[in-house]
Design a protein around this motif. Structure first.
Motif, PDB file in Angstrom:
ATOM      1  N   GLN A  63      32.464  22.314  35.035  1.00  0.00           N
ATOM      2  CA  GLN A  63      32.158  23.643  35.558  1.00  0.00           C
ATOM      3  C   GLN A  63      32.620  24.752  34.630  1.00  0.00           C
ATOM      4  O   GLN A  63      32.150  25.885  34.723  1.00  0.00           O
ATOM      5  CB  GLN A  63      32.800  23.822  36.935  1.00  0.00           C
ATOM      6  CG  GLN A  63      32.210  22.948  38.022  1.00  0.00           C
ATOM      7  CD  GLN A  63      32.886  23.174  39.361  1.00  0.00           C
ATOM      8  OE1 GLN A  63      33.508  24.207  39.591  1.00  0.00           O
ATOM      9  NE2 GLN A  63      32.775  22.202  40.242  1.00  0.00           N
ATOM     10  N   LEU A  64      33.553  24.443  33.733  1.00  0.00           N
ATOM     11  CA  LEU A  64      34.052  25.458  32.808  1.00  0.00           C
ATOM     12  C   LEU A  64      33.091  25.619  31.641  1.00  0.00           C
ATOM     13  O   LEU A  64      32.655  24.630  31.032  1.00  0.00           O
ATOM     14  CB  LEU A  64      35.439  25.087  32.283  1.00  0.00           C
ATOM     15  CG  LEU A  64      36.640  25.502  33.146  1.00  0.00           C
ATOM     16  CD1 LEU A  64      36.701  24.655  34.414  1.00  0.00           C
ATOM     17  CD2 LEU A  64      37.936  25.363  32.366  1.00  0.00           C
ATOM     18  N   SER A  65      32.731  26.854  31.341  1.00  0.00           N
ATOM     19  CA  SER A  65      31.871  27.125  30.200  1.00  0.00           C
ATOM     20  C   SER A  65      32.677  27.036  28.907  1.00  0.00           C
ATOM     21  O   SER A  65      33.901  26.901  28.919  1.00  0.00           O
ATOM     22  CB  SER A  65      31.267  28.525  30.333  1.00  0.00           C
ATOM     23  OG  SER A  65      32.293  29.511  30.254  1.00  0.00           O
ATOM     24  N   ALA A  66      31.976  27.147  27.786  1.00  0.00           N
ATOM     25  CA  ALA A  66      32.661  27.096  26.490  1.00  0.00           C
ATOM     26  C   ALA A  66      33.680  28.224  26.361  1.00  0.00           C
ATOM     27  O   ALA A  66      34.790  28.035  25.849  1.00  0.00           O
ATOM     28  CB  ALA A  66      31.630  27.173  25.359  1.00  0.00           C
ATOM     29  N   SER A  67      33.323  29.419  26.842  1.00  0.00           N
ATOM     30  CA  SER A  67      34.269  30.536  26.763  1.00  0.00           C
ATOM     31  C   SER A  67      35.454  30.326  27.693  1.00  0.00           C
ATOM     32  O   SER A  67      36.589  30.690  27.353  1.00  0.00           O
ATOM     33  CB  SER A  67      33.565  31.856  27.095  1.00  0.00           C
ATOM     34  OG  SER A  67      33.084  31.851  28.432  1.00  0.00           O
ATOM     35  N   ASN A  68      35.204  29.731  28.891  1.00  0.00           N
ATOM     36  CA  ASN A  68      36.312  29.400  29.793  1.00  0.00           C
ATOM     37  C   ASN A  68      37.300  28.479  29.100  1.00  0.00           C
ATOM     38  O   ASN A  68      38.520  28.682  29.170  1.00  0.00           O
ATOM     39  CB  ASN A  68      35.802  28.714  31.057  1.00  0.00           C
ATOM     40  CG  ASN A  68      34.953  29.603  31.936  1.00  0.00           C
ATOM     41  OD1 ASN A  68      34.117  29.115  32.690  1.00  0.00           O
ATOM     42  ND2 ASN A  68      35.128  30.900  31.846  1.00  0.00           N
ATOM     43  N   TRP A  69      36.775  27.452  28.437  1.00  0.00           N
ATOM     44  CA  TRP A  69      37.632  26.492  27.733  1.00  0.00           C
ATOM     45  C   TRP A  69      38.384  27.168  26.582  1.00  0.00           C
ATOM     46  O   TRP A  69      39.549  26.864  26.325  1.00  0.00           O
ATOM     47  CB  TRP A  69      36.809  25.331  27.206  1.00  0.00           C
ATOM     48  CG  TRP A  69      36.559  24.257  28.219  1.00  0.00           C
ATOM     49  CD1 TRP A  69      35.379  23.919  28.807  1.00  0.00           C
ATOM     50  CD2 TRP A  69      37.543  23.372  28.776  1.00  0.00           C
ATOM     51  NE1 TRP A  69      35.564  22.887  29.700  1.00  0.00           N
ATOM     52  CE2 TRP A  69      36.866  22.531  29.699  1.00  0.00           C
ATOM     53  CE3 TRP A  69      38.913  23.208  28.600  1.00  0.00           C
ATOM     54  CZ2 TRP A  69      37.534  21.547  30.422  1.00  0.00           C
ATOM     55  CZ3 TRP A  69      39.572  22.237  29.316  1.00  0.00           C
ATOM     56  CH2 TRP A  69      38.890  21.408  30.220  1.00  0.00           C
ATOM     57  N   ASN A 186      39.359  33.206  34.620  1.00  0.00           N
ATOM     58  CA  ASN A 186      37.921  32.989  34.561  1.00  0.00           C
ATOM     59  C   ASN A 186      37.501  31.592  34.998  1.00  0.00           C
ATOM     60  O   ASN A 186      36.321  31.251  34.939  1.00  0.00           O
ATOM     61  CB  ASN A 186      37.416  33.247  33.133  1.00  0.00           C
ATOM     62  CG  ASN A 186      37.475  34.720  32.763  1.00  0.00           C
ATOM     63  OD1 ASN A 186      37.043  35.570  33.530  1.00  0.00           O
ATOM     64  ND2 ASN A 186      38.037  35.029  31.608  1.00  0.00           N
ATOM     65  N   CYS A 187      38.476  30.762  35.417  1.00  0.00           N
ATOM     66  CA  CYS A 187      38.141  29.410  35.859  1.00  0.00           C
ATOM     67  C   CYS A 187      37.414  29.458  37.200  1.00  0.00           C
ATOM     68  O   CYS A 187      37.718  30.302  38.048  1.00  0.00           O
ATOM     69  CB  CYS A 187      39.397  28.555  36.012  1.00  0.00           C
ATOM     70  SG  CYS A 187      40.157  28.083  34.457  1.00  0.00           S
ATOM     71  N   LYS A 249      37.311  37.865  28.826  1.00  0.00           N
ATOM     72  CA  LYS A 249      36.049  38.361  29.373  1.00  0.00           C
ATOM     73  C   LYS A 249      36.269  39.104  30.684  1.00  0.00           C
ATOM     74  O   LYS A 249      35.683  40.155  30.940  1.00  0.00           O
ATOM     75  CB  LYS A 249      35.082  37.189  29.573  1.00  0.00           C
ATOM     76  CG  LYS A 249      33.736  37.600  30.160  1.00  0.00           C
ATOM     77  CD  LYS A 249      32.858  36.375  30.371  1.00  0.00           C
ATOM     78  CE  LYS A 249      31.551  36.782  31.054  1.00  0.00           C
ATOM     79  NZ  LYS A 249      30.696  35.585  31.323  1.00  0.00           N
TER      80      LYS A 249
END
Length: 513
Positions: A63-69, A186-187, A249
């Motif tokens: 569920q985490l996007s690349a930016s979240n990671w 942002n998670c 973000k």
């Protein structure tokens, strides 16, 4: 079928304690429901809802996007580097005592001063993170921490050593709040328990790396400097890496939402307003974090010394046992942090604390490297398991616009209050002697650590049992403190609503059915 109706959330300290303690033994979650009719009128009701099902952790990771990671990993390595810096001292107490020709309790004065002054750094850099962003306060923190590690290496006298470590504490205190806010804000909501558990274990992972470095350099007195050089390199590298990545973000979006109306001194006015409205929550979180900081520092900071002097192991044996002990902490924090999304934050903390209390005899009585490694693994599985819930629990309890300063400040004030923990353990242990299996009279680190940890674990269980919980709280749309939305600015340029008032309204809308 409609869920069973529940009583509204209690108001006041005693009613809240009664309600929270009762809710602990009910599987369902007391949930506030905001309903709005066609005319825009809202009504509030409460009902019992089943907790969300336990989700496969792999699907949560997905569920985490690349930016979240990206933000999570940067926050994690910053917290890991911070922990490495701190434990570079605590695991080398015996070496440093020999180098400065003093005793162990004197060296732990440096730990006390570091923890004591961390709250000042948490306040300054946490508020800077809420106002100016997560990026540059962290960059400054990490680079200065590395430089202070180098300065420690060049101290000649013990007083110089204490002075540098005091300054180190000021900058060390600013890392946690910004790192946790950046990593978790942002998670996705249902992934936060798992990611919180992983995030908190940056502390344990930093300990593991420091113990590995200590094992690698050997037990000679002068080798402590090599470990400090490694710590300095890691901290400076993290600061330089953070320069290359963008601002959080969530912070950018929150700033954009209010950029058209920024009242002078609005940030500080809202900080005062937050403290006035949330002082009870602040005090509760400080009490909880005081218990938790006693919990970790009492059970960990003197453990290597305990194995060296209380159990008569050599440096490689004690280092290997420390590594395995903290490996258990890493695993436990991730597992119990993940389970807290299902069983609840408070149940996870209470259960882990009580189990750790039961394990204390098995933790301090064994002899030999293998037995101590195994018992240390399981003890720290539950100690750091309880800790794994803390990052997201503090974020959910904090006012949404203050998710950098509130968790960091309450955490570090708890650290300040508990700062003498390692020194207390060393002082008492050096005054009391017990007989080792070899027949030698040794310092009573085991009994002192065991009794103290038992008292602290019970304190955590009681405090968490009677406290609030806001599992699943939504704060994605929170505005930056000091900012207001353009729609809330009157023609004369004065804002009608503060970001605190906005966050309360937006949060209720998020809960709307």
């Amino acid at each position: 079928m409609q869920n069973e109706a529940a009583e509204p959330t209690a108001k006041g300290i005693i009613p809240t304690i009664r309600q929270s303690f009762g809710d602990l033994f009910r599987w369902q979650i007391r949930t506030e429901i905001i309903e709005e009719n066609e005319y825009g009128e809202t009504t509030v009701r409460y009902e019992w809802q089943n907790p969300p099902p336990l989700v496969n952790p792999i699907s949560l990771f997905a569920q985490l996007s690349a930016s979240n990671w990206l933000f999570f990993v940067v926050g994690f390595i910053a917290w890991t580097a911070d922990a490495f810096d701190f434990h570079a001292l605590s695991i080398q107490t015996v070496k440093l005592a020999k180098y400065y020709k003093t005793n162990n309790s004197k060296i732990t004065e440096a730990i006390t001063l570091t923890l004591l002054l961390r709250s000042v750094g948490a306040a300054f850099f946490g508020l800077a993170g809420d106002k100016y962003g997560r990026k540059w306060p962290m960059v400054v923190n990490m680079i200065v921490l590395g430089l202070l590690q180098i300065a420690t290496i060049y101290t000649v006298t013990f007083n110089q050593f204490l002075a540098v470590r005091s300054l180190f504490g000021l900058f060390m205190g600013g890392v946690y709040g910004n790192a946790v806010a950046m990593a978790l804000e942002n998670c996705p909501v249902n992934a936060r328990g798992l990611m919180s558990g992983i995030m908190q274990q940056g502390y344990s992972f930093g300990y593991v790396l420091a113990a590995c470095a200590n094992l690698g350099v050997g037990g000679a007195t002068e080798t402590w400097k090599t470990v400090f050089w490694i710590a300095a390199g890691i901290s400076i590298a993290v600061g330089l890496i953070r320069c290359c990545f963008p601002e959080s973000k969530q912070f950018i979006e929150a700033r954009k939402a209010g950029k058209k109306a920024k009242a002078p001194s609005a940030f500080w006015a809202e900080t005062k307003q937050m403290l006035r409205l949330e002082w009870k929550m602040c005090i509760y979180c400080i009490i909880l974090m005081t218990w938790f900081n006693f919990y970790s520092h009492t059970s960990q900071d003197s453990y290597t010394t305990f194995m060296l002097q209380g159990k008569e192991l050599n440096n490689p044996q004690a280092s290997r046992a420390s590594i395995l002990m903290k490996t258990g902490a890493c695993v436990g924090g991730c597992v119990i942090g993940y389970l807290s999304q299902w069983v609840g934050r408070r149940r996870a903390m209470v259960g882990a604390a009580l189990i750790s209390a039961v394990l204390i005899p098995a933790w301090i009585l064994p002899q030999g490297e293998r037995s101590l490694s195994a018992s240390g693994f399981f003890m720290q599985f539950f100690v750091q398991g309880a800790w794994g819930v803390i990052p997201i629990h503090l974020n959910e309890l904090s006012p949404p616009a203050f998710r950098s300063s509130f968790p960091g400040l309450t955490y570090q004030i708890g650290n300040m209050i508990s700062s003498p923990s390692a020194q207390i353990v060393n002082e008492i242990s050096e005054m009391v002697k017990v007989t080792a299996p070899s027949g030698n009279r040794v310092k009573a680190y085991g009994p002192v650590m065991g009794i103290a940890t038992a008292i602290i674990a019970l304190g955590i269980a009681v405090t968490a049992a009677v406290g609030p919980e806001k599992r699943g709280r939504r704060f994605e749309t929170a505005r930056v403190a000091g900012m207001v939305a353009p729609s809330d600015v009157e023609s004369n340029g004065v804002a009608e609503k503060t970001s605190i008032e906005h966050d309360e309204m937006d949060e209720k809308k998020d809960q709307k059915v």
